[in-house]
Design an enzyme around this catalytic site. Structure first.
Site, PDB file in Angstrom:
ATOM      1  N   CYS A  80      63.368  28.980  42.350  1.00 13.54           N
ATOM      2  CA  CYS A  80      62.561  28.112  41.495  1.00 13.54           C
ATOM      3  C   CYS A  80      62.760  26.641  41.880  1.00 13.54           C
ATOM      4  O   CYS A  80      62.361  26.237  42.957  1.00 13.54           O
ATOM      5  CB  CYS A  80      62.846  28.380  40.015  1.00 13.54           C
ATOM      6  SG  CYS A  80      61.570  27.709  38.917  1.00 13.54           S
ATOM      7  N   HIS A 185      61.655  34.071  39.748  1.00 17.93           N
ATOM      8  CA  HIS A 185      63.054  34.281  39.371  1.00 17.93           C
ATOM      9  C   HIS A 185      63.446  35.736  39.611  1.00 17.93           C
ATOM     10  O   HIS A 185      63.161  36.596  38.771  1.00 17.93           O
ATOM     11  CB  HIS A 185      63.259  33.949  37.893  1.00 17.93           C
ATOM     12  CG  HIS A 185      63.203  32.494  37.577  1.00 17.93           C
ATOM     13  ND1 HIS A 185      64.325  31.687  37.609  1.00 17.93           N
ATOM     14  CD2 HIS A 185      62.164  31.691  37.238  1.00 17.93           C
ATOM     15  CE1 HIS A 185      63.977  30.456  37.291  1.00 17.93           C
ATOM     16  NE2 HIS A 185      62.674  30.430  37.054  1.00 17.93           N
ATOM     17  N   GLU A 187      66.336  36.998  39.343  1.00 13.62           N
ATOM     18  CA  GLU A 187      67.339  37.389  38.338  1.00 13.62           C
ATOM     19  C   GLU A 187      66.697  37.801  37.008  1.00 13.62           C
ATOM     20  O   GLU A 187      67.356  38.397  36.158  1.00 13.62           O
ATOM     21  CB  GLU A 187      68.346  36.252  38.117  1.00 13.62           C
ATOM     22  CG  GLU A 187      67.859  35.084  37.277  1.00 13.62           C
ATOM     23  CD  GLU A 187      66.976  34.089  38.012  1.00 13.62           C
ATOM     24  OE1 GLU A 187      66.647  33.051  37.407  1.00 13.62           O
ATOM     25  OE2 GLU A 187      66.628  34.345  39.177  1.00 13.62           O
TER      26      GLU A 187
END
Length: 202
Positions: A80, A185, A187
């Site tokens: 990001c 993202h 994650e």
């Protein structure tokens, strides 16, 4: 393997650390230049503004070690804002130079009726499906996005994935050597995101 996650006060540290831990690897979270010592992989996460994030990297004297790590072609993953900072400048913070690893700027989605920020799940289409970093992800996996700005690399050969958002096609990932950086993202992207992190660490 020793994985380091850079803490510069603007990263989604806990989520990134949890994702790495779920792969049975205990990451090192660090915020000083000597934190790079002994690492094999570095992750630069990011949530926040381009200018504030860059100011913090400089204040903590992390900017030059990051540039050197990348120049040495050591495994690096920018996420990001950690992707956006690799470029020369960002429209979000005029006058604040980025890390300048790559030529290009970070622009904003046009305000012509589309919802900003671009938030939620979207497909990312791999430019070279055979690249091992996309192993087991398929041709257009879905990842989680939340952003109003996106990099525009001058070198089109860097672009590794494209994403479409309401008529705008942007570079959602870049690759060079052992460097990977994504606007989305991983994650927060469940199975596909964990697979991508696993592929990077391999």
């Amino acid at each position: 393997m020793k994985v380091g996650i850079i803490d510069y006060g603007a990263g989604n540290l806990r989520s990134v650390a949890n994702a790495v831990q779920s792969l049975d690897i205990e990451p090192s979270v660090f915020s000083t230049p000597d934190g790079f010592d002994g690492l094999t992989h570095v992750i630069l996460p990011g949530v926040g503004a381009f200018g504030d994030s860059m100011d913090e990297l400089v204040r903590r004297k992390l900017d030059e070690p990051i540039r050197q790590w990348i120049a040495d072609d050591r495994p690096f993953f920018g996420i990001c804002v950690g992707y956006q900072l690799l470029f020369q400048s960002g429209e979000e913070s005029p006058g604040v130079p980025g890390l300048g690893v790559f030529d290009g700027t970070v622009g904003r989605f046009p305000e012509d009726g589309r919802k900003i920020p671009h938030m939620g799940w979207n497909a990312a289409v791999a430019c070279q499906e055979s690249d091992p970093v996309w192993d087991q992800l398929g041709p257009s996996p879905y990842f989680y996005f939340v952003h109003s700005y996106y990099p525009e690399p001058e070198d089109q050969a860097l672009i590794a994935m494209h994403t479409e958002y309401e008529g705008v096609r942007f570079a959602s990932a870049i690759r060079r050597g052992n460097l990977l950086a994504t606007q989305f993202h991983p994650e927060k992207s469940q199975k596909a995101g964990l697979q991508l992190i696993r592929n990077f660490l391999r």
